[in-house]
Design a protein around this motif. Structure first.
Motif, PDB file in Angstrom:
ATOM      1  N   UNK A 198       0.825  -1.198  -0.148  1.00  0.00           N
ATOM      2  CA  UNK A 198      -0.015  -0.038  -0.005  1.00  0.00           C
ATOM      3  C   UNK A 198       1.125   1.246  -0.200  1.00  0.00           C
ATOM      4  N   UNK A 199       2.374   0.965   0.126  1.00  0.00           N
ATOM      5  CA  UNK A 199       3.134   2.171   0.107  1.00  0.00           C
ATOM      6  C   UNK A 199       3.401   2.468  -1.417  1.00  0.00           C
ATOM      7  N   UNK A 200       2.907   3.217  -2.155  1.00  0.00           N
ATOM      8  CA  UNK A 200       3.027   3.029  -3.512  1.00  0.00           C
ATOM      9  C   UNK A 200       3.622   4.656  -3.851  1.00  0.00           C
ATOM     10  N   UNK A 201       4.900   4.651  -4.303  1.00  0.00           N
ATOM     11  CA  UNK A 201       5.383   5.773  -4.713  1.00  0.00           C
ATOM     12  C   UNK A 201       5.131   6.145  -5.965  1.00  0.00           C
ATOM     13  N   UNK A 206       7.943  11.806  -6.639  1.00  0.00           N
ATOM     14  CA  UNK A 206       9.554  11.942  -6.983  1.00  0.00           C
ATOM     15  C   UNK A 206       9.667  13.631  -7.486  1.00  0.00           C
ATOM     16  N   UNK A 207       8.518  14.024  -8.224  1.00  0.00           N
ATOM     17  CA  UNK A 207       8.636  15.455  -8.562  1.00  0.00           C
ATOM     18  C   UNK A 207       8.538  16.154  -7.302  1.00  0.00           C
ATOM     19  N   UNK A 242      16.281   9.649  -9.044  1.00  0.00           N
ATOM     20  CA  UNK A 242      15.415   9.298 -10.133  1.00  0.00           C
ATOM     21  C   UNK A 242      15.738   8.367 -11.136  1.00  0.00           C
ATOM     22  N   UNK A 243      16.959   8.105 -11.188  1.00  0.00           N
ATOM     23  CA  UNK A 243      17.705   7.036 -12.293  1.00  0.00           C
ATOM     24  C   UNK A 243      17.056   5.606 -11.659  1.00  0.00           C
ATOM     25  N   UNK A 244      17.389   5.654 -10.316  1.00  0.00           N
ATOM     26  CA  UNK A 244      17.139   4.290  -9.743  1.00  0.00           C
ATOM     27  C   UNK A 244      15.637   3.974  -9.703  1.00  0.00           C
ATOM     28  N   UNK A 245      14.840   5.039  -9.161  1.00  0.00           N
ATOM     29  CA  UNK A 245      13.441   4.607  -9.107  1.00  0.00           C
ATOM     30  C   UNK A 245      12.799   4.808 -10.490  1.00  0.00           C
ATOM     31  N   UNK A 246      13.208   5.333 -11.494  1.00  0.00           N
ATOM     32  CA  UNK A 246      12.469   4.977 -12.871  1.00  0.00           C
ATOM     33  C   UNK A 246      12.414   3.508 -13.245  1.00  0.00           C
ATOM     34  N   UNK A 247      13.423   2.963 -12.867  1.00  0.00           N
ATOM     35  CA  UNK A 247      13.613   1.471 -13.217  1.00  0.00           C
ATOM     36  C   UNK A 247      12.674   0.701 -12.606  1.00  0.00           C
ATOM     37  N   UNK A 248      12.315   1.022 -11.281  1.00  0.00           N
ATOM     38  CA  UNK A 248      11.115   0.387 -10.491  1.00  0.00           C
ATOM     39  C   UNK A 248       9.971   0.733 -10.826  1.00  0.00           C
ATOM     40  N   UNK A 249       9.600   2.224 -11.384  1.00  0.00           N
ATOM     41  CA  UNK A 249       8.421   2.246 -11.761  1.00  0.00           C
ATOM     42  C   UNK A 249       8.145   1.471 -13.299  1.00  0.00           C
ATOM     43  N   UNK A 250       9.022   1.500 -14.091  1.00  0.00           N
ATOM     44  CA  UNK A 250       8.867   0.529 -15.291  1.00  0.00           C
ATOM     45  C   UNK A 250       8.644  -0.969 -14.943  1.00  0.00           C
ATOM     46  N   UNK A 251       9.428  -1.373 -13.991  1.00  0.00           N
ATOM     47  CA  UNK A 251       9.356  -2.823 -13.551  1.00  0.00           C
ATOM     48  C   UNK A 251       7.639  -3.067 -13.091  1.00  0.00           C
ATOM     49  N   UNK A 257       1.154  -3.265 -12.235  1.00  0.00           N
ATOM     50  CA  UNK A 257       0.850  -2.968 -11.187  1.00  0.00           C
ATOM     51  C   UNK A 257       0.414  -1.309 -11.226  1.00  0.00           C
ATOM     52  N   UNK A 258       0.851  -0.894 -12.470  1.00  0.00           N
ATOM     53  CA  UNK A 258       0.692   0.602 -12.529  1.00  0.00           C
ATOM     54  C   UNK A 258       2.129   1.225 -12.482  1.00  0.00           C
ATOM     55  N   UNK A 259       2.159   2.691 -13.089  1.00  0.00           N
ATOM     56  CA  UNK A 259       3.332   3.141 -12.991  1.00  0.00           C
ATOM     57  C   UNK A 259       3.913   3.837 -11.652  1.00  0.00           C
ATOM     58  N   UNK A 260       4.058   2.785 -10.699  1.00  0.00           N
ATOM     59  CA  UNK A 260       4.088   3.292  -9.381  1.00  0.00           C
ATOM     60  C   UNK A 260       5.463   2.389  -8.756  1.00  0.00           C
ATOM     61  N   UNK A 261       5.764   2.652  -7.577  1.00  0.00           N
ATOM     62  CA  UNK A 261       6.996   1.793  -7.166  1.00  0.00           C
ATOM     63  C   UNK A 261       6.486   1.314  -5.576  1.00  0.00           C
ATOM     64  N   UNK A 262       6.450   0.194  -5.025  1.00  0.00           N
ATOM     65  CA  UNK A 262       6.328  -0.197  -3.784  1.00  0.00           C
ATOM     66  C   UNK A 262       7.394   0.102  -2.760  1.00  0.00           C
ATOM     67  N   UNK A 263       7.294   1.142  -1.985  1.00  0.00           N
ATOM     68  CA  UNK A 263       8.432   1.319  -1.368  1.00  0.00           C
ATOM     69  C   UNK A 263       8.580   0.406   0.032  1.00  0.00           C
TER      70      UNK A 263
END
Ligand code: RIB
Ligand code: CA
Length: 345
Positions: A198-201, A206-207, A242-251, A257-263
């Protein structure tokens, strides 16, 4: 609050590390490298690189075991990138790891200051299990232990019923959970997928962080961007983040799961510093290690079916927006401080 951070750095482990470095309550004493998302030596290189980039290569970094207690190491470069930090390419650290291994660091640090250390594990439990094998009194010397791992009332992210950190080394998790519950030992706070998913970045988070860090340009990755687009942010922490998390968004998007990242891991770090941010349920937790379909599954007995002592507190509720407000505020301020003191352009 003296803290030992045992991780398999990883993209969300990286955010957890930055959050701990940024948080005034965290006195980070050691970062222990456990194979998981990527091999142990790559985890160690990432830990050394992040710490040196942040001007904190005074913090001890230890290498852990090459792999799980009884099975070959499985890694997940498809989730975290070939080097475990997405598209980020951190300057290679000139600092080196400690002379002692991760298990000895767990033992010796907690023996020097019994009852003082908060332990946070955001990777497989291999090295904590090895430490407890070497010194069975270790659990009683911890002030608190927080573990990101397991899943109880929803599907897994590694097999239908398992979460990654536990699935990588089920034997280690079983041994760690079995070492707690006796009188005088703290009950580990487990942050399972049930809550951490439920912790969805979002790109907006990021902005907001980039803007608050006075970074320019303020970039907000999006699903229509060319995959692998590299950040040109002038703040060094924001750029690599940003470079790290972009990869996670894409994954996550590729996983529908959507263009998000579970943190997962920074949330566990926030719980380690302030357990009051989550509601908990008491249970006896154990791990299935023999199942063919279910090996690595965490099982929670909340009703005493097993007639065994409660050995864990399962984090069940939180306020994700409040967590992200705190994460963004602290990492943004930290990014400004690093930029102002950094020799890295
Ligand atoms: O299942 C999520 C966990 O596995 C996170 O800690 C992630 O970094 C991976 O280690
Ligand atoms: Ca992790």
């Amino acid at each position: 609050m003296p803290l030992i951070f045992d991780c398999d750095t990883g993209i969300d482990d990286s955010l957890a590390l930055l959050y701990l470095l940024a948080h005034p309550s965290a006195d980070l004493r050691a970062v222990l490298s456990t194979g998981g998302n990527v091999p142990t030596d790559v985890v160690c290189a990432n830990n050394l690189a992040w710490l040196q980039l942040c001007g904190r290569d005074d913090i001890e970094v230890c290498v852990g075991a090459d792999g799980p207690l009884e099975t070959p190491l499985m890694t997940t470069e498809e989730t975290h990138g070939p080097l475990g930090i997405g598209y980020a390419e951190l300057p290679v650290a000139t600092s080196t790891q400690s002379h002692r291994d991760a298990a000895d660091a767990w033992i010796e640090l907690t023996a020097e200051n019994p009852g003082e250390y908060v332990g946070l594990v955001t990777g497989p439990l291999t090295n904590l299990a090895l430490a407890i094998r070497r010194d069975p009194l270790l659990p009683s010397r911890l002030r608190r232990l927080v573990i990101m791992g397991g899943v109880f009332h929803q599907g897994g992210n590694t097999t239908p019923t398992t979460e990654w950190n536990i699935a990588v080394d089920p034997e280690a998790a079983k041994e760690v959970f079995a070492a707690f519950g006796q009188d005088g030992t703290p009950r580990p706070i487990i942050c399972p997928l049930d809550l951490t998913e439920t912790i969805r970045m979002t790109p907006d988070h990021l902005g907001r962080l980039a803007a608050l860090a006075e970074s320019s340009p303020v970039e907000q990755p999006g699903p229509d961007d060319e995959p692998g687009t590299r950040s040109v942010a002038d703040n060094v922490i924001v750029r690599h983040l940003v470079d790290a998390v972009r990869f996670y968004f894409e994954f996550h998007e590729a996983q529908s799961e959507g263009y998000i990242a579970h943190m997962h891991d920074p949330f566990a770090a926030a719980v380690a510093l302030d357990p009051s941010i989550t509601g908990i349920r008491h249970a006896c937790v154990d791990v299935e290690v023999d199942g063919t379909l279910t090996r690595g599954t965490t099982v929670a007995d909340e009703r005493g079916f097993w007639n065994r002592p409660v050995n864990a507190e399962i984090a069940t509720t939180t306020e994700p927006d409040l967590f992200f407000d705190d994460l963004i505020d602290r990492i943004a301020a930290f990014a400004i401080a690093v930029q102002n003191s950094s020799t890295v352009s």
